[in-house]
Design an enzyme around this catalytic site. Structure first.
Site, PDB file in Angstrom:
ATOM      1  N   CYS A   1      -0.243   5.220  14.832  1.00  0.00           N
ATOM      2  CA  CYS A   1      -0.725   6.214  15.798  1.00  0.00           C
ATOM      3  C   CYS A   1      -0.546   7.621  15.216  1.00  0.00           C
ATOM      4  CB  CYS A   1       0.028   6.095  17.123  1.00  0.00           C
ATOM      5  SG  CYS A   1      -0.491   7.307  18.359  1.00  0.00           S
TER       6      CYS A   1
ATOM      7  N   CYS B   1       0.774  10.283  17.695  1.00  0.00           N
ATOM      8  CA  CYS B   1       2.182  10.179  18.071  1.00  0.00           C
ATOM      9  C   CYS B   1       3.097  10.644  16.941  1.00  0.00           C
ATOM     10  CB  CYS B   1       2.521   8.737  18.428  1.00  0.00           C
ATOM     11  SG  CYS B   1       1.563   8.044  19.784  1.00  0.00           S
ATOM     12  N   ASP B   2       2.885  10.092  15.752  1.00  0.00           N
ATOM     13  CA  ASP B   2       3.846  10.261  14.667  1.00  0.00           C
ATOM     14  C   ASP B   2       3.467  11.342  13.663  1.00  0.00           C
ATOM     15  OD1 ASP B   2       5.239   8.169  15.825  1.00  0.00           O
ATOM     16  OD2 ASP B   2       4.214   6.650  14.636  1.00  0.00           O
TER      17      ASP B   2
END
Length: 532
Positions: free
Chosen positions: A345, A348-349
């Site tokens: 992701c 997200c990261d």
């Protein structure tokens, strides 16, 4: 700091406060500290029940915010400025600290209240992560209920030293009393199951005690939600088993092709889906995963679904809407470094790799979109595509090629993820045209090579195609009587949210038609007994 529309909405929410809330801020000389100070003072100006105090404590992160209930002496912390996806977490923390009712079942609230011991949670997030707020809000609710529980949301981008010391390379990462507790999305139920060893047993027993359903839906994504609503609207006994509501939609940042909605985000759409399902008489069993399906021994007989916790459910008609999951590279080192540099992701990261070099595996739309997003954060992005050409839309290819820090390598087969035992240091790949082995030094690897249907638990007699997708007819029916399927787990030509919703409705109507037409064994037995 807050725009007028958000201010107006927040002022309306703060009218629900029933007891005083104290906002204690710990500030340093940074620009982020000034933002946080401005934010809390704007909030305090909206309600007489909100008070701001400035504290000095060398043990506290700065800038940070402590949301404290004066009545219950509970506390919820935010290290950083809780904006972006975490602004909702801040609003809920205010409401719950101010005695606004928490939307949890009474037995769950009591379970949290009775947990023995002290629990100090630290949750590392990125403000662009759409999954992080679910975890933060679950832990915050626990902290608002039980004074022995505390949680601090930590913006990883603002506290890079901590992130580096703990080798955090994926969010959300949750620590409990200084030890890693969970990584990735985790629900309140899963948290309680880990803290309360008897919780899972009680859930399994409660599920075992349920009577047979007319229609049981497995899966809580767009297809499953749509199917459950259509089943309930037909007045039949409907249940839904979901590992988590939303599925892959939760990982989708921008949705711009959902007809009648010009633009939305995955988590927002998922919240609406769940709310809509809960408006109907649907027995929702969330945080439950199917392990095995046993077909009926005769037409109209009950189908058995066994869950991973050992519980079993019976249903006359089964609708499979289990969706799909990220496809993995299946190379040495991938699992070893998952969450330690191997990620799936980018939203997200990505912020955890600020200023570093990363690789994106896959040259389709997802891969090139990920590369474009990451290019604004990291120092360099290298896209590795197995094919001799990119498969992404031309407009995305043009955008990627116009950016100065995106390199694209074609005919590249990734063969291994390398690292130092703690985190990723690079990857090995072979050049398809020459067979030459090469190495690429990167800090992160984002895998974007498509989806795999979640059909691995299904019985052998259920017909699948060579990609593992369930083969369905025009009404969503499978080759097994009473078993229907919808969404990305099926052989539908296109994997789109709106198509999944439509197929869920179609399959539910097909299942209803089946229930109306198929003989019911128990009714047949009664008729035969009366005739005798």
């Amino acid at each position: 700091m807050l725009d007028p529309q958000i201010k107006q909405q927040l002022q309306t929410y703060l009218q629900h406060l029933k007891s005083p809330v104290e906002l204690a801020v710990f500030l340093d000389s940074s620009d982020k500290a000034k933002e946080l100070d401005t934010l809390v003072r704007e909030i305090a100006a909206m309600s007489p029940l909100v008070e701001v105090i400035t504290l000095t404590d060398e043990g506290e992160r700065a800038p940070s915010l402590l949301v404290r209930s004066k009545a219950k002496q509970t506390s919820i912390r935010f290290a950083g400025v809780p904006m972006g996806h975490e602004f909702t977490s801040l609003v809920l923390a205010l409401l719950h600290s101010g005695d606004h009712p928490i939307k949890l079942e009474a037995e769950v609230i009591e379970q949290i209240r009775q947990l023995p011991g002290q629990y100090q949670f630290e949750t590392y997030v990125s403000l662009s992560c759409q999954n992080c707020p679910d975890v933060v809000q679950a832990l915050n609710m626990m902290a608002a209920i039980n004074p022995a529980i505390s949680n601090v949301m930590i913006d990883g981008a603002l506290f890079p030293t901590e992130v580096s010391e703990r080798n955090i390379m994926a969010v959300p990462s949750v620590y409990l009393n200084g030890e890693l507790f969970a990584q990735g999305r985790i629900s309140l139920t899963e948290i309680l199951n880990k803290l309360d060893s008897k919780s899972g047993e009680r859930q399994a027993q409660a599920i075992n005690d349920k009577e047979a359903f007319d229609l049981l839906v497995v899966g809580g994504g767009p297809a499953g939600a749509s199917a459950a609503i259509y089943g309930a609207r037909k007045g039949i006994k409907t249940g839904i088993v979901a590992d988590s509501f939303g599925g892959q939609v939760m990982d989708t940042m921008a949705i711009e092709n959902f007809i009648s909605v010009k633009g939305t985000q995955g988590p927002k759409l998922v919240a609406s889906l769940e709310e809509h399902v809960r408006d109907y008489d649907v027995d929702i069993m969330d945080n439950q995963k199917a392990r095995q399906v046993q077909a009926a021994d005769q037409p109209g007989g009950n189908i058995t679904i066994e869950l991973e916790n050992g519980a079993k459910l019976q249903t006359k008609a089964l609708l499979l809407a289990t969706g799909a999951r990220w496809r993995e590279m299946n190379v040495p080192g991938e699992q070893e470094y998952r969450g330690k540099g191997v990620a799936y992701c980018p939203h997200c990261d990505g912020p955890l790799f600020k200023g570093k070099a990363v690789a994106v595996i896959g040259g389709g739309n997802s891969g090139i979109e990920a590369a474009i997003d990451l290019a604004g954060i990291v120092s360099k992005v290298t896209v590795l595509e197995f094919d001799s050409k990119l498969r992404a839309d031309e407009v995305l290819q043009q955008k990627a090629r116009s950016m100065g820090n995106i390199d694209i390598i074609l005919n590249a087969r990734t063969t291994k993820v390398t690292g130092d035992g703690e985190k990723v240091s690079g990857l090995n790949y072979t050049c398809g045209s020459s067979g030459e082995a090469k190495q690429l030094d990167v800090a992160g690897i984002f895998v974007q090579i498509g989806l795999v249907p979640n059909s691995q638990f299904l019985p052998e007699e259920l017909a699948l195609n060579n990609r593992g997708e369930i083969i369905t007819g025009s009404g969503g029916q499978t080759n097994l009587p009473g078993v229907y399927a919808a969404g990305d787990v099926t052989d539908s030509a296109y994997k789109q949210i709106i198509i999944a919703m439509g197929s869920g409705a179609t399959a539910a109507l097909g299942a209803f038609d089946y229930l109306m037409r198929v003989p019911q064994p128990e009714l047949t037995a009664i008729v035969e007994e009366d005739a005798a």
